[in-house]
Design a protein around this motif. Structure first.
Motif, PDB file in Angstrom:
ATOM      1  N   UNK A 131       1.246-102.050 -89.743  1.00 43.69           N
ATOM      2  CA  UNK A 131       2.540-101.480 -90.138  1.00 43.69           C
ATOM      3  C   UNK A 131       2.828-100.233 -89.321  1.00 43.69           C
ATOM      4  N   UNK A 157       1.471 -89.123-108.027  1.00 54.20           N
ATOM      5  CA  UNK A 157       2.007 -90.157-107.138  1.00 54.20           C
ATOM      6  C   UNK A 157       0.902 -91.056-106.580  1.00 54.20           C
ATOM      7  N   UNK A 199       9.996-100.083-103.845  1.00 51.61           N
ATOM      8  CA  UNK A 199       8.662 -99.876-103.264  1.00 51.61           C
ATOM      9  C   UNK A 199       7.660-100.982-103.602  1.00 51.61           C
ATOM     10  N   UNK A 259       7.898 -91.437-106.059  1.00 51.26           N
ATOM     11  CA  UNK A 259       7.539 -90.948-104.731  1.00 51.26           C
ATOM     12  C   UNK A 259       8.646 -90.013-104.261  1.00 51.26           C
ATOM     13  N   UNK A 311       6.084-103.646-100.941  1.00 49.68           N
ATOM     14  CA  UNK A 311       4.644-103.630-100.665  1.00 49.68           C
ATOM     15  C   UNK A 311       3.992-104.981-100.954  1.00 49.68           C
ATOM     16  N   UNK A 312       4.493-105.658-101.975  1.00 45.08           N
ATOM     17  CA  UNK A 312       3.752-106.828-102.437  1.00 45.08           C
ATOM     18  C   UNK A 312       4.441-108.165-102.215  1.00 45.08           C
ATOM     19  N   UNK A 335      11.317 -90.514-101.220  1.00 44.92           N
ATOM     20  CA  UNK A 335      12.255 -91.645-101.156  1.00 44.92           C
ATOM     21  C   UNK A 335      13.306 -91.475-102.250  1.00 44.92           C
ATOM     22  N   UNK A 346      10.935 -99.178-111.970  1.00 45.53           N
ATOM     23  CA  UNK A 346       9.949 -99.505-110.948  1.00 45.53           C
ATOM     24  C   UNK A 346       8.776-100.269-111.566  1.00 45.53           C
TER      25      UNK A 346
END
Lengths: 275, 156, 260
Positions: free
Chosen positions: C39, C127, A111, A100, A115-116, A103, A160
């Protein structure tokens, strides 16, 4: 191809898969098995839809016919939430790295964790540094993706991909466009991660040398069909002229050098038309 | 985190400025502050002709705006124009013999209702009717009459 | 002849197809609304890049448009001896038309094109695909916050545009040309209606924000993932947004102010 029941130990099995894009048939009734804990490579010339196969396995594309089973679940029959749960257990390394771009390296690796999971920032920090250490880039954590070389970007992407400790990693052309050193580093990483983390790896590649070094089992695909498969040693010694051409990189052979066209002399003499 | 903090501040300022802009338009630019929710009472007046009067046209007395027209319709029995007006509650001492006329502000200006208080001791109440009215002056009519008169005088 | 007909048919089919994809995309975006609410940080980040970064161009343009209106309006109105109504003219044109329309056009050029390019490049560099494979839904994580940031920013920007423009008109009108300041404001307040003028103007800008954000994000998402594809998509965003804004403005004006 063989239609036998999948070997007991296969994590991913593809059965009678057909896929076309427009009128072009990309896969025509192919079946493959990917054994748990092993590195399986899919090789073939560019443009044979190897990346498409990974997207079919990841459930991003739907096959015309046939099925893909990952860890006992038929990927294309899953509901959205189930598919997303399955994907959390699959890492994928894109050809470009697909970091990404807004970032830095640290946040990219963090990330999927952010997120998870609901881990605290200090836990995330520990995990991120561990993953970065595993790919040897802990020192690069503050860099932005556009400051990374291609090889570094791919290693970050790999960090990642393993952030959530997946059961399997899909590698899309991991060696393309790399200098020999980063190619070697990546090959070494893929092999060692596979062994130390007990992963199953699927590599799509046309880089014969590196792939043969690390793969346990190889499928060779051409024009929508599987033209050969076997253990690395068996593929090396294959008598098939096609596989030999691919392995040695001869310009002409079963895969013709020329794009299909009408007769050369006729073409030159028919001067009336523009094309 | 410093970066995020600046960004948050700027977003906050932006949203505040936008809302301030909305308030400015509502209060400073439009009539929201002067009318809308004030207490008012309703009176009606029948005019022979209401001319170019429109809903929301001002109602004034002695040049001061005291209310606005809320409805205009045609009465099928009397063949007159019925004008309903909302008058601010604070002006509750208009005598019931008040005269209502339709005037024009300037030569080409908008038409408005002018109330001319009479001398009665009883006041107009909610839903009262003004009895004495003077219709709008229709320019074409006035000019027509003037020309007609002039021609008449000439011929005599 | 047959070829032309075939061509026309194919184009019609392609545009309907695109409209269908666009509608589906919008529905997916709207279904991501809940995750934006959960969020708010994502929304704030986008409010920054969509709203705050458009702030300067919008306010400066608003100031100049208002000043020009003040000048032009003065010269026209003074011929009829009606300079006192300058405030009405400036404010009505800004609040009803120029505020929502011009700020939406600027917004499409400034923020819309940036959104298309950003999403298009995210697609081209895999992405979005990568996020999907990480089990993160890009519609929720990337598209929906940007969409709502656009929808929220647009009316705020349009209000700022009008407000700054009205002040600009006053600066020129009473500062430079000698229109009475009291008359400028009081005539404006007497003639402009909250419901008819202000609310309708804001409603217009909400519609424009919605449509511009939708077009910008969809064009990016639907772009052919090459540099040429992204550049074309960016152009299409600006062109299609401009057409939609002006076309919708006509329809909305007819609906809103038609009965007067």
């Amino acid at each position: 191809m063989d239609n036998s029941a999948p070997p007991l130990n296969s994590l991913v099995s593809v059965r009678h898969l057909s896929f076309s894009r427009g009128d072009k048939k990309i896969f025509d009734d192919i079946s493959l098995d990917f054994e748990r804990g092993k590195i399986t490579a899919i090789m073939g010339p560019s443009g044979t839809g190897k990346t498409t196969l990974l997207k079919l396995i990841g459930g991003q594309l739907h096959p015309g016919q046939g099925s893909v089973t990952v860890d006992g679940q038929n990927v294309h029959l899953l509901r959205r939430a189930e598919l997303y749960n399955l994907r959390k257990r699959i890492g994928m390394l894109f050809q470009s790295g697909a970091l990404l771009t807004d970032m830095n390296v640290y946040d990219n690796v963090a990330f999927p964790l952010r997120e998870h999971t609901h881990l605290s920032e200090s836990m995330i920090r520990t995990l991120v540094l561990m993953k970065l250490q595993a790919v040897g880039l802990r020192g690069a954590r503050k860099l932005m993706p556009n400051e990374l070389s291609g090889g570094m970007a791919r290693r970050i992407a790999l960090a990642r991909a393993i952030a959530l400790d997946p059961m399997m990693i899909l590698y899309d052309e991991p060696f393309t466009g790399q200098d020999p050193i980063s190619m070697g580093a990546l090959a070494h990483l893929i092999k060692s991660l596979n062994n130390t983390l007990g992963l199953t790896s699927i590599i799509v590649s046309h880089d014969v040398h590196e792939t043969l070094l690390i793969a346990d089992y190889i499928y060779v695909i051409s024009e929508g069909k599987i033209v050969g498969h076997g253990t690395t040693a068996a593929i090396r010694q294959s008598a098939s002229p096609w596989i030999q051409q691919f392995m040695t990189g001869a310009a002409d052979g079963p895969v013709p050098f020329h794009y299909p066209a009408k007769d050369y002399i006729d073409d030159l003499l028919s001067s009336g038309k523009r094309y | 985190m410093q970066h995020t903090r600046t960004q948050d501040t700027l977003v906050g300022l932006f949203v505040a400025a936008g809302i301030a802009g909305l308030f400015f338009l509502s209060l400073q630019v439009s009539n929201l502050s002067s009318f809308s929710q004030r207490d008012s009472y309703t009176i009606t007046a029948h005019f022979e002709n209401s001319g170019g009067l429109k809903v929301k046209s001002p109602v004034s007395a002695a040049g001061v705006k005291i209310g606005q027209v809320s409805d205009i319709h045609f009465d099928t029995k009397s063949y007159e124009s019925v004008v309903t007006m909302n008058i601010d509650a604070e002006y509750n001492t208009l005598p019931d013999d008040t005269t209502a006329s339709i005037f024009t502000a300037g030569l080409l200006g908008e038409q408005y209702v002018n109330l001319e208080p009479g001398g009665s001791d009883t006041f107009l109440k909610n839903n009262s009717k003004i009895d004495i009215t003077q219709p709008a002056i229709i320019l074409e009519k006035a000019i027509g009459q003037f020309l007609f008169k002039a021609a008449e005088e000439k011929s005599e | 002849m047959i070829d032309n007909l075939q061509n026309l048919g194919a184009q019609t089919r392609a545009s309907f197809n695109k409209l269908g994809r666009g509608t589906f995309f919008l529905l997916q975006t709207l279904s991501g609304t809940l995750s934006v609410l959960l969020r708010p940080r994502l929304l704030v980040n986008q409010l920054y890049s969509v709203g705050v970064l458009s702030f300067l161009i919008i306010t400066i343009s608003g100031l100049f448009v208002g000043m020009v209106l003040g000048l032009q309006g003065y010269y026209t109105l003074s011929r009829f001896g009606a300079e006192e109504t300058l405030g009405v003219m400036v404010a009505a044109s800004l609040v009803r038309e120029l505020g929502p329309v011009v700020s939406a056009l600027l917004f499409a050029g400034r923020a819309g094109s940036a959104l298309t390019a950003e999403i298009g490049l995210m697609k081209a560099t895999e992405q979005l695909s990568g996020m999907e494979m990480m089990a993160v839904d890009p519609m929720k994580r990337i598209i929906a916050p940007r969409f709502w940031a656009g929808c929220i920013s647009m009316p705020l920007l349009a209000a700022l545009f009008s407000a700054v423009g009205i002040i600009g008109g006053q600066l020129v009108g009473s500062g430079l040309l000698g229109v009475d300041e009291g008359a400028y404001w009081s005539q404006m307040q007497a003639k402009l209606d909250f419901q008819d003028d202000i609310v309708n103007g804001i409603l217009k800008s909400i519609v424009f924000g919605f449509i511009t954000s939708w077009i910008a994000l969809f064009e990016g998402y639907d772009a052919i993932p090459t540099s040429e594809g992204v550049s074309r998509a960016t152009t299409r965003t600006v062109v299609n947004s401009a057409f939609s804004i002006l076309g919708l403005d006509f329809i909305l004006t007819a609906l809103m102010f038609g009965d007067h």
